[in-house]
Structures are given as C-alpha cells and as structure tokens.
Motif scaffolding. Structure first.
Motif, PDB file in Angstrom:
ATOM      1  N   ASP A 162       0.733  -1.112   0.100  1.00  0.00           N
ATOM      2  CA  ASP A 162      -0.063  -0.102  -0.170  1.00  0.00           C
ATOM      3  C   ASP A 162       0.769   1.252   0.133  1.00  0.00           C
ATOM      4  O   ASP A 162       0.515   2.237  -0.962  1.00  0.00           O
ATOM      5  CB  ASP A 162      -1.033   0.144   1.167  1.00  0.00           C
ATOM      6  N   CYS A 163       1.695   1.227   1.019  1.00  0.00           N
ATOM      7  CA  CYS A 163       2.873   2.385   1.056  1.00  0.00           C
ATOM      8  C   CYS A 163       3.995   2.366   0.588  1.00  0.00           C
ATOM      9  O   CYS A 163       4.869   3.516   0.440  1.00  0.00           O
ATOM     10  CB  CYS A 163       2.712   2.972   2.512  1.00  0.00           C
ATOM     11  N   GLN A 164       4.284   1.128   0.096  1.00  0.00           N
ATOM     12  CA  GLN A 164       5.955   1.019  -0.442  1.00  0.00           C
ATOM     13  C   GLN A 164       6.973   0.881   0.599  1.00  0.00           C
ATOM     14  O   GLN A 164       7.890   1.157   0.097  1.00  0.00           O
ATOM     15  CB  GLN A 164       6.170   1.783  -1.661  1.00  0.00           C
ATOM     16  N   LYS A 165       6.578   0.822   2.100  1.00  0.00           N
ATOM     17  CA  LYS A 165       7.522   1.115   2.894  1.00  0.00           C
ATOM     18  C   LYS A 165       8.318  -0.315   2.850  1.00  0.00           C
ATOM     19  O   LYS A 165       7.762  -1.460   2.828  1.00  0.00           O
ATOM     20  CB  LYS A 165       7.184   1.348   4.441  1.00  0.00           C
ATOM     21  N   VAL A 166       9.638  -0.234   3.199  1.00  0.00           N
ATOM     22  CA  VAL A 166      10.655  -1.566   3.226  1.00  0.00           C
ATOM     23  C   VAL A 166      10.495  -1.954   4.586  1.00  0.00           C
ATOM     24  O   VAL A 166      10.861  -1.035   5.448  1.00  0.00           O
ATOM     25  CB  VAL A 166      11.939  -1.166   2.702  1.00  0.00           C
ATOM     26  N   HIS A 167      10.591  -3.043   4.820  1.00  0.00           N
ATOM     27  CA  HIS A 167      10.784  -3.639   6.280  1.00  0.00           C
ATOM     28  C   HIS A 167      11.642  -4.904   6.256  1.00  0.00           C
ATOM     29  O   HIS A 167      11.710  -5.707   5.104  1.00  0.00           O
ATOM     30  CB  HIS A 167       9.359  -4.431   6.850  1.00  0.00           C
ATOM     31  N   ALA A 168      12.646  -4.596   7.117  1.00  0.00           N
ATOM     32  CA  ALA A 168      13.595  -5.900   7.490  1.00  0.00           C
ATOM     33  C   ALA A 168      13.016  -6.915   7.944  1.00  0.00           C
ATOM     34  O   ALA A 168      12.080  -6.841   8.988  1.00  0.00           O
ATOM     35  CB  ALA A 168      14.623  -5.358   8.282  1.00  0.00           C
ATOM     36  N   LEU A 169      13.173  -8.023   7.467  1.00  0.00           N
ATOM     37  CA  LEU A 169      12.655  -9.583   8.088  1.00  0.00           C
ATOM     38  C   LEU A 169      13.724 -10.289   8.618  1.00  0.00           C
ATOM     39  O   LEU A 169      14.735 -10.431   8.375  1.00  0.00           O
ATOM     40  CB  LEU A 169      11.978 -10.192   6.963  1.00  0.00           C
ATOM     41  N   THR A 170      13.230 -11.319   9.843  1.00  0.00           N
ATOM     42  CA  THR A 170      14.029 -12.043  10.403  1.00  0.00           C
ATOM     43  C   THR A 170      13.383 -13.488  10.297  1.00  0.00           C
ATOM     44  O   THR A 170      12.094 -13.445  10.201  1.00  0.00           O
ATOM     45  CB  THR A 170      14.417 -11.855  11.850  1.00  0.00           C
ATOM     46  N   LEU A 171      14.008 -14.500  10.424  1.00  0.00           N
ATOM     47  CA  LEU A 171      13.270 -15.919  10.291  1.00  0.00           C
ATOM     48  C   LEU A 171      12.232 -16.113  11.511  1.00  0.00           C
ATOM     49  O   LEU A 171      11.380 -16.631  11.534  1.00  0.00           O
ATOM     50  CB  LEU A 171      14.350 -17.014  10.295  1.00  0.00           C
ATOM     51  N   GLU A 172      12.574 -15.510  12.726  1.00  0.00           N
ATOM     52  CA  GLU A 172      11.830 -15.499  13.870  1.00  0.00           C
ATOM     53  C   GLU A 172      10.242 -14.798  13.763  1.00  0.00           C
ATOM     54  O   GLU A 172       9.444 -15.353  14.051  1.00  0.00           O
ATOM     55  CB  GLU A 172      12.483 -15.106  14.861  1.00  0.00           C
ATOM     56  N   GLN A 173      10.501 -13.631  12.908  1.00  0.00           N
ATOM     57  CA  GLN A 173       9.239 -12.782  12.507  1.00  0.00           C
ATOM     58  C   GLN A 173       8.511 -13.691  11.479  1.00  0.00           C
ATOM     59  O   GLN A 173       7.181 -13.720  11.638  1.00  0.00           O
ATOM     60  CB  GLN A 173       9.563 -11.549  11.677  1.00  0.00           C
ATOM     61  N   LEU A 174       9.176 -14.655  10.538  1.00  0.00           N
ATOM     62  CA  LEU A 174       8.318 -15.242   9.549  1.00  0.00           C
ATOM     63  C   LEU A 174       7.644 -16.441  10.474  1.00  0.00           C
ATOM     64  O   LEU A 174       6.586 -16.904  10.101  1.00  0.00           O
ATOM     65  CB  LEU A 174       9.348 -15.754   8.783  1.00  0.00           C
ATOM     66  N   CYS A 231       2.086  -2.904   8.598  1.00  0.00           N
ATOM     67  CA  CYS A 231       2.896  -2.040   8.201  1.00  0.00           C
ATOM     68  C   CYS A 231       3.050  -1.064   9.231  1.00  0.00           C
ATOM     69  O   CYS A 231       2.099  -0.559   9.864  1.00  0.00           O
ATOM     70  CB  CYS A 231       2.420  -1.463   6.988  1.00  0.00           C
ATOM     71  N   THR A 232       4.461  -0.773   9.771  1.00  0.00           N
ATOM     72  CA  THR A 232       4.569   0.381  10.745  1.00  0.00           C
ATOM     73  C   THR A 232       4.200   1.730  10.148  1.00  0.00           C
ATOM     74  O   THR A 232       4.245   2.685  10.822  1.00  0.00           O
ATOM     75  CB  THR A 232       5.893   0.497  11.303  1.00  0.00           C
ATOM     76  N   ASN A 233       4.050   1.894   8.873  1.00  0.00           N
ATOM     77  CA  ASN A 233       3.873   3.050   8.098  1.00  0.00           C
ATOM     78  C   ASN A 233       2.263   3.584   8.034  1.00  0.00           C
ATOM     79  O   ASN A 233       1.884   4.570   8.426  1.00  0.00           O
ATOM     80  CB  ASN A 233       4.627   3.202   6.910  1.00  0.00           C
ATOM     81  N   CYS A 234       1.771   2.535   7.440  1.00  0.00           N
ATOM     82  CA  CYS A 234       0.483   2.844   7.158  1.00  0.00           C
ATOM     83  C   CYS A 234      -0.707   1.817   7.642  1.00  0.00           C
ATOM     84  O   CYS A 234      -1.830   1.612   7.537  1.00  0.00           O
ATOM     85  CB  CYS A 234      -0.037   2.641   5.604  1.00  0.00           C
ATOM     86  N   SER A 235      -0.237   0.803   8.551  1.00  0.00           N
ATOM     87  CA  SER A 235      -0.953  -0.238   9.602  1.00  0.00           C
ATOM     88  C   SER A 235      -1.718  -1.206   8.703  1.00  0.00           C
ATOM     89  O   SER A 235      -2.576  -1.806   9.143  1.00  0.00           O
ATOM     90  CB  SER A 235      -2.108   0.683  10.283  1.00  0.00           C
ATOM     91  N   SER A 236      -1.324  -1.281   7.341  1.00  0.00           N
ATOM     92  CA  SER A 236      -2.033  -2.242   6.376  1.00  0.00           C
ATOM     93  C   SER A 236      -1.521  -3.484   6.828  1.00  0.00           C
ATOM     94  O   SER A 236      -0.248  -3.932   7.029  1.00  0.00           O
ATOM     95  CB  SER A 236      -1.736  -2.150   5.119  1.00  0.00           C
ATOM     96  N   LEU A 237      -2.273  -4.665   6.755  1.00  0.00           N
ATOM     97  CA  LEU A 237      -1.843  -6.079   7.024  1.00  0.00           C
ATOM     98  C   LEU A 237      -1.494  -6.662   5.590  1.00  0.00           C
ATOM     99  O   LEU A 237      -2.298  -6.542   4.636  1.00  0.00           O
ATOM    100  CB  LEU A 237      -2.906  -6.956   7.838  1.00  0.00           C
ATOM    101  N   PHE A 238      -0.438  -7.294   5.528  1.00  0.00           N
ATOM    102  CA  PHE A 238      -0.015  -7.532   3.925  1.00  0.00           C
ATOM    103  C   PHE A 238       0.682  -9.259   4.420  1.00  0.00           C
ATOM    104  O   PHE A 238       1.308  -9.367   5.513  1.00  0.00           O
ATOM    105  CB  PHE A 238       0.607  -6.951   3.317  1.00  0.00           C
ATOM    106  N   ASP A 239       0.837 -10.053   3.394  1.00  0.00           N
ATOM    107  CA  ASP A 239       1.291 -11.159   3.408  1.00  0.00           C
ATOM    108  C   ASP A 239       2.935 -10.708   2.864  1.00  0.00           C
ATOM    109  O   ASP A 239       3.203 -10.470   1.852  1.00  0.00           O
ATOM    110  CB  ASP A 239       0.960 -11.980   2.213  1.00  0.00           C
ATOM    111  N   VAL A 240       4.049 -10.943   3.880  1.00  0.00           N
ATOM    112  CA  VAL A 240       5.313 -10.557   3.590  1.00  0.00           C
ATOM    113  C   VAL A 240       5.815 -11.633   2.695  1.00  0.00           C
ATOM    114  O   VAL A 240       6.537 -11.237   1.874  1.00  0.00           O
ATOM    115  CB  VAL A 240       6.309 -10.788   4.898  1.00  0.00           C
ATOM    116  N   LEU A 241       5.466 -12.878   2.176  1.00  0.00           N
ATOM    117  CA  LEU A 241       6.094 -13.736   1.463  1.00  0.00           C
ATOM    118  C   LEU A 241       5.867 -13.310   0.109  1.00  0.00           C
ATOM    119  O   LEU A 241       6.579 -13.767  -0.876  1.00  0.00           O
ATOM    120  CB  LEU A 241       5.608 -15.331   1.503  1.00  0.00           C
ATOM    121  N   GLU A 242       4.710 -12.674  -0.238  1.00  0.00           N
ATOM    122  CA  GLU A 242       4.339 -12.135  -1.707  1.00  0.00           C
ATOM    123  C   GLU A 242       5.444 -11.251  -1.997  1.00  0.00           C
ATOM    124  O   GLU A 242       5.568 -11.109  -3.252  1.00  0.00           O
ATOM    125  CB  GLU A 242       2.834 -11.791  -1.593  1.00  0.00           C
ATOM    126  N   PHE A 243       5.845 -10.462  -1.259  1.00  0.00           N
ATOM    127  CA  PHE A 243       6.919  -9.344  -1.554  1.00  0.00           C
ATOM    128  C   PHE A 243       8.322  -9.535  -1.012  1.00  0.00           C
ATOM    129  O   PHE A 243       8.907  -8.559  -1.063  1.00  0.00           O
ATOM    130  CB  PHE A 243       6.390  -8.227  -1.358  1.00  0.00           C
TER     131      PHE A 243
END
Length: 218
Positions: free
Chosen positions: A7-19, A28-40
C-alpha cells in the motif's frame, strides 16, 4: 531479507523468527496495513517510499504498468490498420468489380473524392450478332454486335478472333483491343448500361483457306 508494504511501499527488514511467529503476516508500521510478507519478499533491500513521496521506479515484483498495455494496444491497432491496407492494396480491385460491393464502394468514394476502377465483367456482355465473311476484294469482314447488360458502365472488351481451316483446326488468332476497332476511343472508353455497340474489322486474307472462325470477349 526484506519485504515491501504493497500500500505505501515502505521497506521492512525481516528475520526468520518474525516469519515463524507471525506466519508470514505483517502489519506495516507506516500505514498499518496487513499484508503477506512472502508475496513481496526479497533477498536484497529495495528502495521504498513513504506516504506523500514521489513513487520510485517499478519494483521487480510489481505488475506491469498500464503504459505498457497502452503501447501494446497501439501496436495492435497499427497492425490491424496495416492488414486492412494490405487487403485493400491486393484485393481492392476485386472488391471494386463485385456487383454486391460496388454500390457501397461508390458511395464511400463519393464522400472521399476518389474514383473506382472502371467496372468490367465479361459475363455482363451479351453478343447479339457475329459474322465473318469474304469480301469482293478477297479480304474478310468481321462484324459483331454486343450489349452491356450490367448496371454500371463497362470498359470495352478486347476480342480474340481465331481462324479455323476446313478441318476445324485453328491456324491463326489475334487479339483486337478497343483502340483497334474504335479508333476514336481511348483506354478509358466505356459502354453505358443497356447500351449496344457494333464492332467492325477488316481482316487481310491469310494464305490458308478459312473454313470457319470463333471469337470471344476477353
């Protein structure tokens, strides 16, 4: 690893624990949208944008922009126009000679200021009379009467005259064009609809005795 909010194109760093803990879903910490991280998800860090900023160049996983589709549609239209032009170029004369299409083509040409080729259909000619007779000067006189039964003016036809011997075998032939039997006519001379014309030719006597003749319009 990295992911991008769709939605807002903000980049998020991921760890295996988060996954593991979030089952692939992130807010998203920027726009609060829920999304599937694996898709992007991406191994390298892409360039993101925040709200209100100018959008970056398309990311590898983004769908194609509509501009590409617009170019594709423009190319398709150009191809169809080229195909239509080729059909007109190669088949235009045949269409203009078809009685079913000619009235509409004449209306189109009247609006565009163009002219159709002169109509010519040998099936619309009727031969009313024909003769081939020896004259006192030992030459032969060919005579024929033809009528244009078409609904359109027609170009005068050429005439193929074939001479036969007494065994009915052809031994000579010649094609006579409109300028041969209509001295005053030129290549665009036409016969009006339902009009009748007489054709008269003088043929020098050949060395072979003439036992008969045939002729046809071509």
């Amino acid at each position: 690893m990295y992911t991008v909010c769709p939605d807002c194109q903000k980049v998020h760093a991921l760890t295996l624990e988060q996954l593991r803990s979030d089952r692939g879903v992130m807010r998203c910490t920027n726009c609060s949208s829920l999304f599937d991280v694996l898709e992007f998800i991406s191994e390298s860090k892409p360039t993101g944008i925040a709200k209100g900023e100018k959008p970056p160049q398309p990311l590898p996983w983004e769908p194609a922009k509509t501009a590409g589709r617009a170019y594709w549609h423009a190319g398709l239209i150009a191809s169809l126009l080229l195909l239509a032009a080729q059909i007109v170029y190669f088949e235009g004369y045949a269409f203009s000679q078809n009685p079913a299409y000619r009235p509409n083509l004449e209306k189109i040409c009247a609006n565009l200021g163009c002219r159709l080729p002169v109509y010519k259909n040998l099936d619309d000619f009727s031969v009313l009379q024909g003769s081939f007779a020896l004259q006192p000067d030992h030459n032969y006189a060919f005579y024929a009467v033809i009528t244009n039964q078409a609904e359109y003016p027609q170009a005068y036809p050429a005439i193929k005259l074939t001479l036969l011997d007494y065994n009915e075998k052809p031994f000579a032939h010649r094609v006579f064009y409109p300028q041969d039997y209509l001295p005053a006519a030129n290549g665009t001379a036409v016969i009006a609809p339902d009009a009748t014309t007489e054709i008269s030719l003088t043929i020098a006597a050949p060395a072979t005795k003439v036992g008969g003749y045939t002729f046809k319009l071509i």
